[in-house]
Enzyme design. Structure first.
Site, short mmCIF file in Angstrom:
data_model
loop_
_atom_site.label_atom_id
_atom_site.label_comp_id
_atom_site.label_asym_id
_atom_site.label_seq_id
_atom_site.Cartn_x
_atom_site.Cartn_y
_atom_site.Cartn_z
CG ASP A 119 48.55 102.04 78.61
OD1 ASP A 119 48.70 101.48 77.49
OD2 ASP A 119 47.87 101.55 79.53
CG ASN A 165 54.48 96.00 75.44
OD1 ASN A 165 55.03 97.07 75.73
ND2 ASN A 165 53.26 95.72 75.90
#
Ligand code: IPE
Ligand code: IPE
Ligand code: MG
Length: 244
Positions: A22, A70
């Site tokens: 991330d 996502n």
């Protein structure tokens, strides 16, 4: 593997590390660049981390590349990421194979573009005889989605009369998960300072150790990876038991 089947004696580094990669967007934004620039930098980091595995005793590395959530991002970012995955396979296939890496993909392929899926299949086949490092890439992966798909397939087996409700236990359900051939992760690392799991390996991480580091993924180095693995070796895993 069921937690109660695991050995409670412990020592050494993690055999299976899972990483939530991330912070690519913030890494790019802090440089005044578009988010995709960060994703490209992030993809380049993967090779260094994979190559560091053998020396650290890490046999399995599972990386979170794209979640079932996502798709909520802008169309430009999603299509840029899909193009990046295709490019990653084209560029890295040979090097991964030469390094003895066995590549697998987990996640639901149904929503992915046909061409990308064909490339994923091809890379899995190309590297299927390798055993030095097992790299699993989670693409359109969500822990809840995976368990739901597993439950659906299990229900189908029952409907077809090949199993009965009495066969349903943790071990049987595990066999229907995308990760059925992998051991459970010992250590889950998340970069970028967020302390959450965002739907990653929910079932498999029941007894994993977690490490949240502030470093943004494109800045995560093999040295930091080694430090985190080293820290893991000093932890005391009990799996619910009391040490004698
Ligand atoms: C992780 O980086 C990569 C993917 C989720 C594809 P992010 O894109 O989430 O980066 P941040 O969290 O916005 O910085
Ligand atoms: C998790 O990161 C997914 C990947 C790293 C691929 P996200 O950036 O999507 O997670 P949230 O939205 O911060 O929880
Ligand atoms: Mg993020």
């Amino acid at each position: 593997m069921a937690a109660d089947a695991q050995d409670t004696t412990f020592g050494g580094g993690p055999e299976h590390v899972a990483i939530i990669m991330d912070g690519n967007g913030r890494w790019a934004q802090s440089r005044g660049r578009p988010r995709l620039f960060g994703h490209h930098a992030g993809a380049r980091r993967v090779r260094d981390i994979v190559n560091a595995c053998p020396d650290l005793g890490v046999k399995y590395l599972t990386i979170f590349a794209f979640s079932t959530e996502n798709w909520k991002r802008t169309q430009a970012e999603v299509s840029g990421l899909m193009a990046l995955f295709r490019r990653y396979i084209v560029r890295e296939a040979r090097a991964l194979h030469d390094e003895g890496v066995r590549v697998r993909f987990i996640g639901d392929r149904i929503r992915l573009d046909e061409k990308l899926v064909a490339m994923m299949d091809e890379l899995e086949l190309l590297t299927s005889g390798n055993d030095r490092v097992h790299l699993t890439i989670a693409l359109n992966y969500g822990g809840r989605d995976e368990v739901t798909r597993a439950a659906k397939r299990l229900a189908y087996e029952i409907e077809q009369g090949r199993l009965t409700h009495k066969d349903v236990d943790a071990e049987t359900l595990s066999r229907f998960l995308d990760t059925h051939v992998l051991p459970d992760p010992d250590l889950v690392i998340r970069t970028s300072g967020e302390a959450r799991i965002s739907n990653f390996l929910l079932w498999q991480s029941a007894y994993a150790e977690y490490e949240f580091v502030d470093t943004l993924w494109p800045d995560f180095t093999p040295e930091e990876f080694a430090r985190v693995c080293d820290g893991y070796a000093r932890r005391d895993r009990r799996f619910g038991a009391v040490k004698a």
